[in-house]
Design a protein around this motif. Structure first.
Motif, PDB file in Angstrom:
ATOM      1  N   THR B 384      33.323  32.557  61.798  1.00 30.12           N
ATOM      2  CA  THR B 384      34.615  31.970  61.480  1.00 30.12           C
ATOM      3  C   THR B 384      34.441  30.728  60.627  1.00 30.12           C
ATOM      4  OG1 THR B 384      35.210  32.617  63.722  1.00 30.12           O
ATOM      5  CG2 THR B 384      36.820  31.362  62.485  1.00 30.12           C
ATOM      6  N   PHE B 385      33.476  29.904  60.987  1.00 27.40           N
ATOM      7  CA  PHE B 385      33.263  28.685  60.212  1.00 27.40           C
ATOM      8  C   PHE B 385      32.913  29.010  58.769  1.00 27.40           C
ATOM      9  CE2 PHE B 385      32.239  24.460  59.199  1.00 27.40           C
ATOM     10  CZ  PHE B 385      31.082  24.461  58.450  1.00 27.40           C
ATOM     11  N   VAL B 386      32.004  29.968  58.571  1.00 26.67           N
ATOM     12  CA  VAL B 386      31.608  30.298  57.206  1.00 26.67           C
ATOM     13  C   VAL B 386      32.804  30.812  56.419  1.00 26.67           C
ATOM     14  CG1 VAL B 386      30.204  31.845  55.817  1.00 26.67           C
ATOM     15  CG2 VAL B 386      29.209  30.709  57.766  1.00 26.67           C
ATOM     16  N   HIS B 387      33.633  31.602  57.067  1.00 30.26           N
ATOM     17  CA  HIS B 387      34.792  32.123  56.361  1.00 30.26           C
ATOM     18  C   HIS B 387      35.741  31.004  55.959  1.00 30.26           C
ATOM     19  CE1 HIS B 387      37.781  35.136  55.240  1.00 30.26           C
ATOM     20  NE2 HIS B 387      38.661  34.336  55.778  1.00 30.26           N
ATOM     21  N   VAL B 388      36.019  30.111  56.901  1.00 22.13           N
ATOM     22  CA  VAL B 388      36.914  29.000  56.589  1.00 22.13           C
ATOM     23  C   VAL B 388      36.291  28.114  55.515  1.00 22.13           C
ATOM     24  CG1 VAL B 388      37.967  26.920  57.514  1.00 22.13           C
ATOM     25  CG2 VAL B 388      38.022  29.016  58.838  1.00 22.13           C
ATOM     26  N   TYR B 389      34.995  27.912  55.613  1.00 20.37           N
ATOM     27  CA  TYR B 389      34.292  27.088  54.631  1.00 20.37           C
ATOM     28  C   TYR B 389      34.399  27.709  53.239  1.00 20.37           C
ATOM     29  CZ  TYR B 389      30.509  24.041  52.998  1.00 20.37           C
ATOM     30  OH  TYR B 389      29.772  23.094  52.337  1.00 20.37           O
ATOM     31  N   LEU B 390      34.177  29.005  53.194  1.00 21.87           N
ATOM     32  CA  LEU B 390      34.267  29.717  51.924  1.00 21.87           C
ATOM     33  C   LEU B 390      35.642  29.556  51.302  1.00 21.87           C
ATOM     34  CD1 LEU B 390      32.636  33.236  52.280  1.00 21.87           C
ATOM     35  CD2 LEU B 390      32.143  31.519  50.577  1.00 21.87           C
ATOM     36  N   THR B 391      36.674  29.821  52.099  1.00 20.04           N
ATOM     37  CA  THR B 391      38.002  29.783  51.506  1.00 20.04           C
ATOM     38  C   THR B 391      38.415  28.371  51.141  1.00 20.04           C
ATOM     39  OG1 THR B 391      38.834  29.849  53.752  1.00 20.04           O
ATOM     40  CG2 THR B 391      38.934  31.886  52.517  1.00 20.04           C
ATOM     41  N   SER B 392      37.904  27.379  51.852  1.00 24.14           N
ATOM     42  CA  SER B 392      38.345  26.020  51.553  1.00 24.14           C
ATOM     43  C   SER B 392      37.571  25.395  50.420  1.00 24.14           C
ATOM     44  CB  SER B 392      38.190  25.135  52.786  1.00 24.14           C
ATOM     45  OG  SER B 392      38.934  25.640  53.841  1.00 24.14           O
ATOM     46  N   PHE B 393      36.275  25.619  50.404  1.00 26.16           N
ATOM     47  CA  PHE B 393      35.475  24.833  49.468  1.00 26.16           C
ATOM     48  C   PHE B 393      34.851  25.634  48.350  1.00 26.16           C
ATOM     49  CE2 PHE B 393      36.028  21.143  51.792  1.00 26.16           C
ATOM     50  CZ  PHE B 393      35.798  21.364  53.123  1.00 26.16           C
ATOM     51  N   ILE B 394      34.643  26.897  48.555  1.00 24.39           N
ATOM     52  CA  ILE B 394      33.875  27.620  47.550  1.00 24.39           C
ATOM     53  C   ILE B 394      34.778  28.400  46.607  1.00 24.39           C
ATOM     54  CG2 ILE B 394      32.013  29.249  47.148  1.00 24.39           C
ATOM     55  CD1 ILE B 394      31.055  26.940  48.683  1.00 24.39           C
ATOM     56  N   ARG B 395      35.555  29.257  47.174  1.00 27.46           N
ATOM     57  CA  ARG B 395      36.336  30.102  46.282  1.00 27.46           C
ATOM     58  C   ARG B 395      37.816  29.975  46.598  1.00 27.46           C
ATOM     59  NH1 ARG B 395      38.736  34.725  48.668  1.00 27.46           N
ATOM     60  NH2 ARG B 395      37.902  35.093  50.734  1.00 27.46           N
ATOM     61  N   GLY B 396      38.590  30.326  45.657  1.00 30.37           N
ATOM     62  CA  GLY B 396      40.018  30.379  45.880  1.00 30.37           C
ATOM     63  C   GLY B 396      40.393  31.767  46.339  1.00 30.37           C
ATOM     64  N   PRO B 397      41.625  32.154  46.128  1.00 27.67           N
ATOM     65  CA  PRO B 397      42.057  33.489  46.517  1.00 27.67           C
ATOM     66  C   PRO B 397      41.333  34.541  45.679  1.00 27.67           C
ATOM     67  CG  PRO B 397      43.919  32.086  45.944  1.00 27.67           C
ATOM     68  CD  PRO B 397      42.706  31.366  45.522  1.00 27.67           C
ATOM     69  N   ASN B 398      41.348  35.728  46.162  1.00 21.01           N
ATOM     70  CA  ASN B 398      40.686  36.822  45.485  1.00 21.01           C
ATOM     71  C   ASN B 398      41.528  37.248  44.283  1.00 21.01           C
ATOM     72  OD1 ASN B 398      39.297  39.082  44.828  1.00 21.01           O
ATOM     73  ND2 ASN B 398      39.797  40.216  46.681  1.00 21.01           N
ATOM     74  N   PRO B 399      40.977  37.188  43.086  1.00 21.20           N
ATOM     75  CA  PRO B 399      41.809  37.457  41.900  1.00 21.20           C
ATOM     76  C   PRO B 399      42.448  38.849  41.905  1.00 21.20           C
ATOM     77  CG  PRO B 399      39.668  36.596  41.254  1.00 21.20           C
ATOM     78  CD  PRO B 399      39.600  36.841  42.703  1.00 21.20           C
ATOM     79  N   SER B 400      41.700  39.867  42.312  1.00 22.21           N
ATOM     80  CA  SER B 400      42.293  41.199  42.254  1.00 22.21           C
ATOM     81  C   SER B 400      43.432  41.332  43.240  1.00 22.21           C
ATOM     82  CB  SER B 400      41.235  42.273  42.513  1.00 22.21           C
ATOM     83  OG  SER B 400      40.475  41.942  43.649  1.00 22.21           O
ATOM     84  N   LYS B 401      43.319  40.620  44.378  1.00 25.00           N
ATOM     85  CA  LYS B 401      44.409  40.672  45.347  1.00 25.00           C
ATOM     86  C   LYS B 401      45.647  40.012  44.765  1.00 25.00           C
ATOM     87  CE  LYS B 401      45.383  39.676  50.143  1.00 25.00           C
ATOM     88  NZ  LYS B 401      44.790  39.301  51.418  1.00 25.00           N
ATOM     89  N   VAL B 402      45.438  38.879  44.072  1.00 28.44           N
ATOM     90  CA  VAL B 402      46.579  38.180  43.479  1.00 28.44           C
ATOM     91  C   VAL B 402      47.232  39.066  42.428  1.00 28.44           C
ATOM     92  CG1 VAL B 402      47.257  36.174  42.146  1.00 28.44           C
ATOM     93  CG2 VAL B 402      45.577  35.950  43.944  1.00 28.44           C
ATOM     94  N   LEU B 403      46.396  39.747  41.653  1.00 26.23           N
ATOM     95  CA  LEU B 403      46.949  40.631  40.618  1.00 26.23           C
ATOM     96  C   LEU B 403      47.763  41.750  41.256  1.00 26.23           C
ATOM     97  CD1 LEU B 403      47.066  41.111  37.640  1.00 26.23           C
ATOM     98  CD2 LEU B 403      45.028  42.525  37.818  1.00 26.23           C
TER      99      LEU B 403
END
Lengths: 456, 433
Positions: B384-403
């Motif tokens: 859970t921590f890695v996931h939250v860390y990823l979404t907060s600090f590393i990457r933004g939303p998934n571009p294909s999902k946004v599209l």
């Protein structure tokens, strides 16, 4: 139950409870005319419990009502009290709707907090956990954490413009998940550190109890608020339908009821169930027609950052615009009408009413089963004649989730401002590629003019 | 019989070997009024038993644990080599096993074997929740594949509604299955199932989402937790004196701190090693032409060597002016810190759980180590921590999902977003139109 290491409370003598208005499981449902039908034909057999009974608190009826109804016999007195309170609650509901979205959100929050408190209090009583170190604090802390998480997610979407203006808010929004997770973790670590040798099992039970309660109560109250933002009609109509089904099922059951419906609630009958279903569909159909005409109910709630108020003004979506439907031939012969004019929303209201009448009661059965399992008569004594807030709202929860899923699947797509937010957060290269894809998509659809040579 | 007597030597968890859940407490409570949960018989394979017959029980235990540890680590490396296509089924299998272990404990605690329907319902809810989560992730990552097939399109469009209907069916069956004398038991098992689902299933899906970001986001956290386990044990074994927490009497502050430092260093070095390979670093994509998973990309800025100027103090000490690092290595420090400082709380939670329900291990699946849950209890918080860390600090939303979401909107909404995006890109100078 394996809590034999705890002291068992022995239920007090019957006479002690006799003067109180509610609670004793032995006196049958005479003084609790089961409007939603939680009578305790079952509890009689189980009253020789090895598990503790939960004594509910004293009679909550206001003194004025008591004086006014002194003369009547207890049965009619009960009828009157329930009736007056029902009427009061429905009037209060209309008043709050009139006051607008701000009041509604506050009401939803209050109901949520009260439901949470009621269920947690039951947990404490069941497990005699009043003296567990830290536990009250931790339960409320988790409630605040989860609320913070959910409100942050919704607020960021709807108050986008306001958030952009303020620096500290931007920081909170950008790292929202991380902050929520950190807060939750702090509570989790506190729980682990608070584990006391003799009380491990109790503490784990209360931890699980808190989390399940949060799952049920908090998530669904947020779904209610999201429904509300879609348009007040998505809040008012489902709630009214559930209330109507309650009342209609009771009336039909009272007048025509003969065949019992389910063992869990012996006072419910098939006649009440079916009669309630049909009348709720009709009521929903008409009520939807009435509400769909007003922008106040139909428009999504927007936050106007200039006036700092909620505004409900828009071009009603096609759901709320009268349309003509051709009747199938069979109906044409019967009614001698060729077409009929309806709001598409009325068709959706049939689906909502059907759910409320057929599946909604399962939420009530679940709550009945829960009360039997833990040998309580009502969740609490907040509303005289009706029990606690949870008693009123148990059917609403399934309804709120259903409406939310229904809206997300059939009515609307993703929220445009949220999608824009996400796009603006992406890397520039990703934004550029999305931009190009979107442009060609729009050009294909003819919304954008076809590509022309560069001119500046 | 395993389990009750602390002095039972077969696995000898309590007599000093156990680096994890010491049972000094269980001794006092063995006169339990609560039913004890007797785990199954000794699961050690016959071959191992024969080979180690000669040794004393203490060393035998060491060897068994050691061999199994080595086997597990080797197996882990092999699965990594085989790629995402094997890792996903592995995560699923672990999830199902953990779920089963916890549910069985619930059955035993409440003697609920004969509750009508309940086994079926628990597994049904597991399938429902998995269907919901996998549907949400698959729709994003397999977008192209989904567009091609008609029935898949229908399933994706109404995914939430279908999942909700499936869940509701289970809920109604539960209500209908309530039996007069067993109400409380049934509610307990219902809650037990849901809490288990909440913990096990959601977090295994976070693991898979981390995996799709890049194998390194899966391998690295898991390795860090394992390293911390081993290092904390070794340091505790050699230097341990001050007890850490009442829950686990065998854990010591020396082990804790020593484990922390060695894990940070290990993580730093391991991150450097892994970040060089595209295989680990690139997001996992599904190539619809070859119908395989591909890991091919331009590594993101996090995995490109950068030169950092050291602060003046460190410059004087080490006489280097700059140092070349992957930014990922800096992130690795925070991940390692979390694994060492907060990860153990997951282990304490599981210890407390086992004491509360008077069980020695979650199950007997792995000889010498207990059940799958015993190995994975620290991993859950980490995922859970890695996931939250990823979404907060590393990457933004998934571009294909946004599209995907964009294409579903109404044309007017698309147009307004198009205009907003165009002005935004112009301001940034990305668009020169």
């Amino acid at each position: 139950m394996r809590n034999s290491s705890l002291q068992q409370t022995v239920p007090g003598p019957r006479s002690l409870h006799h003067t109180l208005f509610y609670q004793v499981l032995e006196t049958d449902g005479e003084d609790r005319l089961g409007l939603t039908g939680e009578p305790d034909g079952e509890a009689d057999g189980d009253s020789k419990a090895d598990t503790p009974e939960i004594p509910t608190s004293v009679d909550n009826t206001p003194q004025c009502l008591n004086k006014a109804l002194e003369g009547l016999s207890s049965r009619w007195r009960n009828w009157w009290i329930r009736g007056i309170l029902s009427f009061t609650m429905i009037s209060g509901f209309f008043l709050i709707i009139y006051l607008g979205p701000v009041m509604l959100i506050i009401v939803v929050m209050t109901v949520q907090i009260k439901c949470f408190q009621e269920i947690i209090t039951i947990g404490y009583r069941v497990y005699h956990s009043y003296d567990l170190p830290w536990f009250r604090t931790l339960s409320w802390y988790f409630l605040i954490c989860v609320n913070y998480f959910f409100y942050g997610e919704t607020v960021a979407d709807y108050f986008g413009v306001l958030v952009q203006k303020e620096e500290p808010l931007q920081f909170l929004v950008r790292y929202h998940r991380f902050i929520s997770f950190t807060l939750y973790l702090a509570g989790f670590c506190m729980f682990v550190l608070s584990l006391v040798k003799k009380h491990y099992r109790l503490q784990f039970y209360m931890f699980a109890w808190t989390h399940v309660t949060l799952l049920i109560v908090v998530t669904q109250s947020h779904l209610v608020i999201q429904n509300l933002f879609e348009g007040m009609i998505w809040f008012i109509v489902p709630i009214s339908i559930v209330i109507c089904n309650d009342i209609m099922a009771y009336l039909f059951g009272f007048f025509f009821g003969r065949t019992p419906l389910i063992k869990l609630s012996p006072k419910k009958t098939w006649e009440g169930f079916i009669g309630g279903f049909l009348s709720t569909v009709v009521f929903g159909f008409i009520f939807a027609y009435l509400l769909a005409q007003y922008q106040y109910f139909v428009c999504p709630v927007e936050y106007d950052s200039e006036t700092n108020r909620f505004a409900v003004e828009c071009q009603p979506s096609e759901l709320f615009v009268m349309q003509e439907y051709r009747l199938p031939a069979a109906l044409q012969n019967v009614l001698r009408w060729k077409t009929v004019k309806m709001y598409p929303f009325q068709i959706h209201s049939v689906a909502l009413s059907t759910f409320a009448s057929l599946i909604g009661p399962f939420g009530g059965f679940f709550a009945s089963g829960f009360k039997r399992a833990f040998k309580i008569k009502d969740f609490a004594n907040t509303i005289p004649g009706h029990g606690g807030i949870m008693d009123r709202f148990d059917c609403q929860y399934l309804m709120a989730t259903f409406v939310h899923v229904y809206i997300a699947s059939f009515i609307r797509g993703p929220n445009p401002s949220k999608v824009l937010q996400q796009v603006l957060v992406l890397q520039p290269e990703q934004q550029l590629s999305i931009f190009n894809t979107l442009r060609s998509h729009l050009q294909d659809k003819g919304i954008l003019p076809p590509p022309r040579p560069e001119a500046q | 019989r395993m389990g009750q007597a602390v002095s039972d030597d077969t696995y000898g968890h309590a007599d000093g070997e156990g680096e994890r859940e010491g049972d000094g407490e269980a001794e006092g409570d063995s006169k339990a009024d609560a039913s004890e949960v007797p785990p199954a018989t000794d699961d050690t394979p016959e071959c191992l038993n024969k080979a180690l017959q000669g040794l004393s029980s203490r060393w035998k235990n060491w060897w068994i644990r050691g061999i199994l540890s080595l086997t597990m680590i080797t197996g882990f490396s092999l699965l990594i080599y085989m790629g995402p296509i094997m890792l996903i089924p592995l995560v699923m299998a672990i999830q199902i096993k953990c779920f089963q272990e916890i549910i069985i404990i619930g059955y035993r605690v409440y003697h609920s074997y004969d509750l009508p329907w309940f086994r079926t319902l628990s597994w049904y809810f597991l399938v429902c929740v998995n269907y919901f989560f996998y549907g949400e992730t698959l729709a994003d990552y397999f977008g192209v594949l989904v567009q091609r097939e008609e029935p898949l399109q229908f399933l994706v469009r109404y995914h939430r509604f279908i999942s909700f209907t499936l869940y509701l069916t289970g809920f109604c069956v539960f209500v209908l299955s309530l039996v007069k004398k067993h109400y409380r038991l049934q509610f307990y098992m219902f809650a037990w199932t849901h809490v288990t689902l909440l913990i096990v299933v959601t977090q295994s899906h976070l693991v898979i989402q981390n995996l799709f970001e890049g194998l390194i986001w899966f391998i690295f956290p898991v390795s860090t937790v394992i390293c911390n386990d081993i290092m904390a044990y070794v340091f505790g074994f050699f230097f341990g004196r001050t007890p850490l927490i009442q829950l686990s009497p065998k854990k010591t502050w020396e082990g804790f701190i020593g484990g922390f430092f060695s894990t940070v260093i290990f993580g730093f070095i391991f991150a450097y090693l892994l970040a060089q390979y595209q295989y680990f670093v690139c997001p996992v994509e599904f190539d619809s032409e070859t119908n395989r998973f591909a890991v091919d990309c331009q590594p993101s800025s996090v995995f490109v060597l950068q030169v950092y100027t050291l602060p003046a103090i460190v410059q004087n000490v080490t006489r280097w002016e700059t140092v070349t690092l992957y930014p990922f290595q800096i992130h690795s420090i925070s991940i390692s810190s979390f694994a060492s400082l907060i990860g153990p709380f997951g282990g304490f939670f599981a210890s407390g759980f086992k004491r509360a329900f008077k069980i020695k291990d979650f199950a007997d699946t792995i000889p010498g180590h207990g059940g799958i849950m015993d190995r994975f209890d620290c991993q859950y918080l980490m995922a859970t921590f890695v996931h939250v860390y990823l979404t907060s600090f590393i990457r933004g939303p998934n571009p294909s999902k946004v599209l995907q979401q964009l294409l579903v909107l109404h044309p007017e909404q698309q147009l307004s977003i198009f205009n907003a995006l165009r002005s935004h890109l112009r301001e940034k100078g990305v668009l020169t139109e």
